[in-house]
Enzyme design. Structure first.
Site, mmCIF file in Angstrom:
data_model
loop_
_atom_site.group_PDB
_atom_site.id
_atom_site.type_symbol
_atom_site.label_atom_id
_atom_site.label_comp_id
_atom_site.label_asym_id
_atom_site.label_seq_id
_atom_site.Cartn_x
_atom_site.Cartn_y
_atom_site.Cartn_z
ATOM 1 N N THR A 293 0.835 -1.201 0.000
ATOM 2 C CA THR A 293 0.000 0.000 0.000
ATOM 3 C C THR A 293 0.864 1.243 0.000
ATOM 4 O O THR A 293 0.605 2.211 -0.735
ATOM 5 C CB THR A 293 -0.925 -0.003 1.231
ATOM 6 O OG1 THR A 293 -1.749 -1.171 1.206
ATOM 7 C CG2 THR A 293 -1.811 1.232 1.245
ATOM 8 N N GLN A 323 -6.570 -1.761 -1.992
ATOM 9 C CA GLN A 323 -5.743 -0.612 -1.616
ATOM 10 C C GLN A 323 -4.977 -0.076 -2.822
ATOM 11 O O GLN A 323 -4.205 -0.796 -3.448
ATOM 12 C CB GLN A 323 -4.751 -1.000 -0.526
ATOM 13 C CG GLN A 323 -5.390 -1.428 0.787
ATOM 14 C CD GLN A 323 -5.512 -2.932 0.905
ATOM 15 O OE1 GLN A 323 -5.688 -3.630 -0.093
ATOM 16 N NE2 GLN A 323 -5.430 -3.433 2.125
ATOM 17 N N GLN A 345 -10.453 2.595 -2.734
ATOM 18 C CA GLN A 345 -9.962 2.285 -1.399
ATOM 19 C C GLN A 345 -8.585 2.908 -1.199
ATOM 20 O O GLN A 345 -7.705 2.782 -2.043
ATOM 21 C CB GLN A 345 -9.890 0.766 -1.196
ATOM 22 C CG GLN A 345 -9.457 0.364 0.204
ATOM 23 C CD GLN A 345 -9.617 -1.126 0.467
ATOM 24 O OE1 GLN A 345 -10.321 -1.821 -0.245
ATOM 25 N NE2 GLN A 345 -8.963 -1.616 1.515
ATOM 26 N N ASP A 346 -8.433 3.613 -0.046
ATOM 27 C CA ASP A 346 -7.140 4.209 0.341
ATOM 28 C C ASP A 346 -6.672 5.291 -0.641
ATOM 29 O O ASP A 346 -5.502 5.316 -1.046
ATOM 30 C CB ASP A 346 -6.058 3.124 0.450
ATOM 31 C CG ASP A 346 -6.282 2.196 1.641
ATOM 32 O OD1 ASP A 346 -7.309 2.347 2.320
ATOM 33 O OD2 ASP A 346 -5.443 1.312 1.870
ATOM 34 N N ASP A 367 -12.054 3.520 3.587
ATOM 35 C CA ASP A 367 -10.888 4.091 4.292
ATOM 36 C C ASP A 367 -10.138 5.086 3.415
ATOM 37 O O ASP A 367 -8.901 5.129 3.409
ATOM 38 C CB ASP A 367 -9.914 2.979 4.706
ATOM 39 C CG ASP A 367 -10.573 1.889 5.536
ATOM 40 O OD1 ASP A 367 -11.623 2.146 6.144
ATOM 41 O OD2 ASP A 367 -10.033 0.763 5.568
ATOM 42 N N ARG A 435 -13.595 4.359 10.710
ATOM 43 C CA ARG A 435 -13.419 3.185 11.558
ATOM 44 C C ARG A 435 -11.973 3.167 12.058
ATOM 45 O O ARG A 435 -11.076 3.742 11.428
ATOM 46 C CB ARG A 435 -13.756 1.895 10.811
ATOM 47 C CG ARG A 435 -12.922 1.630 9.563
ATOM 48 C CD ARG A 435 -13.285 0.283 8.946
ATOM 49 N NE ARG A 435 -12.469 -0.004 7.759
ATOM 50 C CZ ARG A 435 -12.295 -1.239 7.271
ATOM 51 N NH1 ARG A 435 -12.858 -2.273 7.861
ATOM 52 N NH2 ARG A 435 -11.558 -1.412 6.198
ATOM 53 N N TRP A 437 -8.504 2.081 12.463
ATOM 54 C CA TRP A 437 -7.452 1.238 11.913
ATOM 55 C C TRP A 437 -6.500 0.787 13.015
ATOM 56 O O TRP A 437 -6.009 -0.335 13.008
ATOM 57 C CB TRP A 437 -6.707 2.013 10.818
ATOM 58 C CG TRP A 437 -5.700 1.215 10.056
ATOM 59 C CD1 TRP A 437 -5.566 -0.146 10.020
ATOM 60 C CD2 TRP A 437 -4.673 1.722 9.197
ATOM 61 N NE1 TRP A 437 -4.518 -0.503 9.190
ATOM 62 C CE2 TRP A 437 -3.963 0.627 8.675
ATOM 63 C CE3 TRP A 437 -4.300 3.015 8.809
ATOM 64 C CZ2 TRP A 437 -2.890 0.769 7.799
ATOM 65 C CZ3 TRP A 437 -3.234 3.163 7.942
ATOM 66 C CH2 TRP A 437 -2.545 2.050 7.435
#
Length: 528
Positions: A293, A323, A345-346, A367, A435, A437
């Site tokens: 990532t 990710q 995502q990410d 996220d 949320r 991590w």
């Protein structure tokens, strides 16, 4: 030394040494002995004899200096062990993760050296927090590739480094919070006060003028143009030509630049100026199925003082690749103005250190604003995109692993809404503000517009009851159909906060070093 033993040195604390119950308020006014640290046994082992040997005065600063010095020594040792390893038997994925560790431990040694050398523990708190983020990220590279399960039984003999970092962070924070430190260090952060014409005042007058300029193309040191009318055709070539420590302005003419740009820690004070959102676009498609990532970022920035204006940063890997980072910033005092960050995502990796985002657009699904920086996003548009059918959307995933880190994601005077592809189907998906991590995840939404797609509970657990009492999630005076707090989660770490509490997370307070600096005289007018 066996390479698996060395690997244990880097990751054992994640599997074997969870952080202790060293919570806010547990620090003495100053820490001058090992008994006051989160991990006294580790402190005594590394420092007990050293204090006598070097004949340091028994003052808070000498103890702080020694705490950081012994941690620095272990970081240098870790980096050397990694550098000397025989990688011939590692598969390609393990090598990718290991290369991250190599870079991150070198960076950690530099951060610890900076922290030891400065007389300003406010800065040091940021740098030590960044060192902890590096530790976690080294582990994450192996977790990305599902290698972690093979490492849990490795020896833990070298797993004390993370505890040394935690001790150093606690000792340094106690120096910041001591009553005598307030007046001494208030003056030192005076040049990093709130705003000047809408921007943090750590920006020079010249930088502010360049950011505010909207008519003619900027007067640039380097021009990038795909048609050959500039100095270079790629951003990577332009960055390589920059340097010398002074501000280098790189003007990137309109176009789609398909490249991955890596701005190293040694390349400081880069300013990228484009022709506008969706006019100047930097795009890539790396993702966690092919790399870590950390390394998936289309643009990754480590050099301090980075500034970007009027550019789109994009990762086109798509939701099915999971990710996939558009931009990663570990640049201290970095600023992003009128930029767009597009991914799923990410998307936006607010990796570490102090960062400010103003008038930006961020698009994503899971996220998609994540990391462990000291981050404020102000007057930004946050667009939740359509995810894969089985996914739930979460705007943030903040990664604070130690209660003494000064990090968090603060979203102020912004808007959270559905993107165009999500609008027609938003009722089919669950959408949350964030949320946890990591165990001490910290996120605040204040005075922002939250549309009706945000679930009534507001926040989503990571896994079972993990972090629900140790996180800090807060909301203050948000508006819109998704802003009601009556149905919000009942976690111990969730709060609806007053204006007094929210003022701790304004740009002036938070980016100057967090809420323990009330004596600096930082104005809050541009905050709440």
């Amino acid at each position: 030394m066996d390479k698996l033993i060395v690997l244990a040195f880097l990751i054992a604390h994640f599997f074997i040494f969870p952080l202790g119950n060293f919570v806010h308020g547990a620090i003495a006014a100053t820490i001058t002995s090992c008994s006051q640290t989160p991990y006294p046994e580790v402190c005594n082992y590394f420092m007990g004899n050293s204090i006598v040997a070097v004949s340091l005065d028994e003052t808070e600063l000498s103890f702080r200096h020694l705490a950081i010095q012994v941690t620095l020594d272990q970081a240098v040792r870790a980096h050397q062990l990694v550098s000397d390893m025989d990688m011939s038997s590692f598969d390609e994925r393990a090598k990718l993760a290991w290369n991250d560790c190599l870079e991150l431990y070198e960076n950690t040694a530099s951060l610890l050296n900076q922290s030891k050398s400065t007389n300003n523990p406010i800065d040091a708190q940021t740098w030590l927090s960044a060192a902890i983020a590096n530790q976690q990220t080294c582990q994450n590279g192996f977790i990305d590739f599902n290698l972690a399960s093979h490492l849990q039984t490795l020896p833990s003999m070298l797993g004390n480094f993370s505890k040394l970092l935690s001790n150093s962070l606690a000792v340094n924070k106690a120096t910041v919070t001591s009553s005598s430190a307030h007046s001494n260090f208030a003056k030192q952060v005076g040049n990093r006060r709130l705003f000047a014409y809408g921007f943090p005042s750590w920006l020079s007058a010249t930088d502010r003028k360049l950011l505010q300029k909207t008519d003619a193309p900027p007067k640039a040191d380097i021009v990038v143009a795909q048609d050959g009318s500039g100095n270079f055709k790629t951003i990577t070539e332009a960055v390589a030509a920059a340097g010398g420590g002074k501000r280098t302005v790189i003007y990137i003419k309109a176009g789609v630049y398909k490249e991955n740009v890596d701005i190293k820690r040694s390349t400081k004070n880069i300013m990228l100026i484009g022709d506008g959102i969706d006019a100047t676009v930097v795009t890539g498609s790396k993702n966690a199925q092919t790399t870590t990532t950390f390394r998936s970022a289309t643009v990754g920035v480590a050099g301090d003082g980075f500034i970007a204006r009027d550019i789109t940063f994009e990762n086109t890997a798509g939701p099915q690749k999971h990710q996939a980072v558009a931009l990663r910033s570990g640049s201290d005092f970095s600023v992003f103005y009128r930029c767009s960050f597009k991914g799923y995502q990410d998307t936006l990796y607010v990796y570490s250190q102090r960062q400010f985002y103003r008038d930006c657009d961020i698009y994503g699904t899971v996220d998609f604003i994540f990391g462990d920086a000291v981050t404020v996003l102000q007057n930004c548009n946050i667009y939740i995109r359509r995810p894969m059918s089985s996914q739930k959307n979460t705007v943030t995933a903040q990664a604070r692993t130690d209660p003494n880190e000064n990090t968090g994601i603060i979203i102020h005077n912004s808007r959270v809404t559905a993107s165009s592809d999500m609008r027609a189907v938003q009722g089919s998906f669950k959408n949350y503000l964030g949320r946890p991590w990591q165990k001490y995840s910290r996120t605040v939404f204040m005075k922002s517009g939250l549309d009706g797609l945000i679930d009534a509970e507001g926040w989503l657990p990571w896994s079972g009851g993990f972090a629900l009492d140790t996180l800090y999630y807060a909301e203050h005076m948000n508006t819109g159909a998704g802003a009601s707090t009556s149905g919000r989660v009942k976690w111990g770490g969730y709060h609806v906060i007053t204006a007094t509490e929210a003022a701790k997370f304004t740009v002036g307070n938070f980016l100057a070093g967090d809420a323990w600096i009330p004596g600096t005289g930082v104005p809050f007018d541009a905050g709440l």
